[in-house]
Design a protein around this motif. Sequence first.
Motif, PDB file in Angstrom:
ATOM      1  N   HIS A 132      -5.219   3.546 -11.498  1.00 44.30           N
ATOM      2  CA  HIS A 132      -6.344   4.498 -11.458  1.00 44.30           C
ATOM      3  C   HIS A 132      -5.865   5.916 -11.143  1.00 44.30           C
ATOM      4  O   HIS A 132      -6.373   6.898 -11.699  1.00 44.30           O
ATOM      5  N   LEU A 133      -4.884   6.026 -10.253  1.00 42.67           N
ATOM      6  CA  LEU A 133      -4.339   7.348  -9.947  1.00 42.67           C
ATOM      7  C   LEU A 133      -3.692   7.975 -11.176  1.00 42.67           C
ATOM      8  O   LEU A 133      -3.868   9.163 -11.465  1.00 42.67           O
ATOM      9  N   VAL A 134      -2.931   7.166 -11.913  1.00 42.93           N
ATOM     10  CA  VAL A 134      -2.278   7.676 -13.126  1.00 42.93           C
ATOM     11  C   VAL A 134      -3.327   8.157 -14.124  1.00 42.93           C
ATOM     12  O   VAL A 134      -3.215   9.252 -14.699  1.00 42.93           O
ATOM     13  N   ARG A 135      -4.349   7.363 -14.322  1.00 40.66           N
ATOM     14  CA  ARG A 135      -5.440   7.760 -15.227  1.00 40.66           C
ATOM     15  C   ARG A 135      -6.088   9.062 -14.752  1.00 40.66           C
ATOM     16  O   ARG A 135      -6.354   9.979 -15.549  1.00 40.66           O
ATOM     17  N   ILE A 140       0.841  -1.199   0.000  1.00 40.40           N
ATOM     18  CA  ILE A 140       0.000   0.000   0.000  1.00 40.40           C
ATOM     19  C   ILE A 140       0.877   1.251   0.000  1.00 40.40           C
ATOM     20  O   ILE A 140       0.649   2.199  -0.759  1.00 40.40           O
ATOM     21  N   GLN A 141       1.911   1.242   0.825  1.00 39.53           N
ATOM     22  CA  GLN A 141       2.763   2.423   0.954  1.00 39.53           C
ATOM     23  C   GLN A 141       3.532   2.719  -0.332  1.00 39.53           C
ATOM     24  O   GLN A 141       3.575   3.859  -0.794  1.00 39.53           O
ATOM     25  N   THR A 142       4.150   1.702  -0.921  1.00 41.57           N
ATOM     26  CA  THR A 142       4.962   1.936  -2.120  1.00 41.57           C
ATOM     27  C   THR A 142       4.098   2.109  -3.356  1.00 41.57           C
ATOM     28  O   THR A 142       4.242   3.084  -4.101  1.00 41.57           O
ATOM     29  N   ASN A 143       3.191   1.170  -3.581  1.00 37.14           N
ATOM     30  CA  ASN A 143       2.481   1.130  -4.855  1.00 37.14           C
ATOM     31  C   ASN A 143       1.388   2.184  -4.960  1.00 37.14           C
ATOM     32  O   ASN A 143       1.110   2.665  -6.069  1.00 37.14           O
ATOM     33  N   ILE A 144       0.766   2.541  -3.849  1.00 43.33           N
ATOM     34  CA  ILE A 144      -0.308   3.541  -3.901  1.00 43.33           C
ATOM     35  C   ILE A 144       0.201   4.905  -3.448  1.00 43.33           C
ATOM     36  O   ILE A 144       0.203   5.869  -4.229  1.00 43.33           O
ATOM     37  N   VAL A 145       0.671   4.987  -2.208  1.00 41.72           N
ATOM     38  CA  VAL A 145       1.117   6.288  -1.686  1.00 41.72           C
ATOM     39  C   VAL A 145       2.334   6.783  -2.459  1.00 41.72           C
ATOM     40  O   VAL A 145       2.416   7.966  -2.826  1.00 41.72           O
ATOM     41  N   GLY A 146       3.276   5.891  -2.733  1.00 45.94           N
ATOM     42  CA  GLY A 146       4.471   6.292  -3.473  1.00 45.94           C
ATOM     43  C   GLY A 146       4.139   6.793  -4.866  1.00 45.94           C
ATOM     44  O   GLY A 146       4.668   7.823  -5.318  1.00 45.94           O
TER      45      GLY A 146
END
Length: 357
Positions: free
Chosen positions: A170-173, A99-105
């Motif tokens: 989804h964040l990138v999009r 969660i920390q690296t892949n989403i928050v990072g």
Amino acid sequence: MNKAIIVTGGAGFIGANFVLDWLANSDVTVINLDCLTYAGNRENLASLEGDARHIFVQGNIGDSELVRGLFTQYQPCAVVNFAAESHVDRSIHSPEDFIQTNIVGTFRLLEAARIYWGGLSDDDKAAFRFLHVSTDEVYGSLKKDDPAFREDNKYEPNSPYSASKAASDHLVRAYHHTYGLPVLTTNCSNNYGPYHFPEKLIPLLITHALAGKNLPVYGDGQQIRDWLFVVDHCRGIRRVLEAGKVGETYNIGGWNEMANLDIVHTVCDLLDEARPRADGKSYREQITFVTDRPGHDRRYAIDATKIEKDLGWKPQETFQTGIRKTIQWYLDNPEWVANVQSGSYRDWVEKNYAERG
């Protein structure tokens, strides 16, 4: 705009292969940001020592101040984001790291890129790219006769790892549609090749076989994956960065669907040829079936028609040619293997497989 790109996670398996491939084909400087967790390894980049085109920075994509400073200092024309926790079994044991690296990072990297991009001239804005490297696992699992994953498949992640990668996609999009950030996303199938950390199936098989250890196979071994030689993947990413349409997703696959047990048999048979056991028996004797992992997806397959049709990319290696190159690399680099197999790696293998015996 300066001729430089930022590559995150560039000391890991795919990232390091990308950096090596990039600098073999381009004089554009690479700013390589990697926090050197267990899977990041400076030895992967040893051939670049003294090369002024490669600038290594140890740090985390979640460190907003560091990342913004790199944008300001080096004025890159692109970001290629490999940085990720990427092993499903580890995500089951320790999901918070993912969660920390892949989403928050990824969020913090996107924010830094957005702020930097917003201050560029119109021409430099138009030229800038943020390429996010993802996985076919975000699409979930396929039944035996289902068509392969296409770019418009809905997301159905089944592990903490794939869910965290889906969230980052989804964040990138969203950063493209909300802010106009010029993004590209690639979703790849299972990679294999040189510098692969030996927790993943193929390097684990090779290293365990040579060490006389059991070759653990989950469940019945009939889980099917599409296999992509890592250098082919790197070529695909370069092509997307060069000519991909902003805002689009491109699936990069190897057109090599194989059951895990067939992979195990292939590796054993090739090792029987290249490095026979002292007792003359086959490495297949070391195969051991272990309890399947929770939520194990049955089949992944990538339909790579779009990238071939739109950008002219297709893999150069078959599985047969790629796996021979991979096995030979491990046979030729025993010191690399010994150095990455630290105490923490051994502890993890024991924890993950002993409890499945």
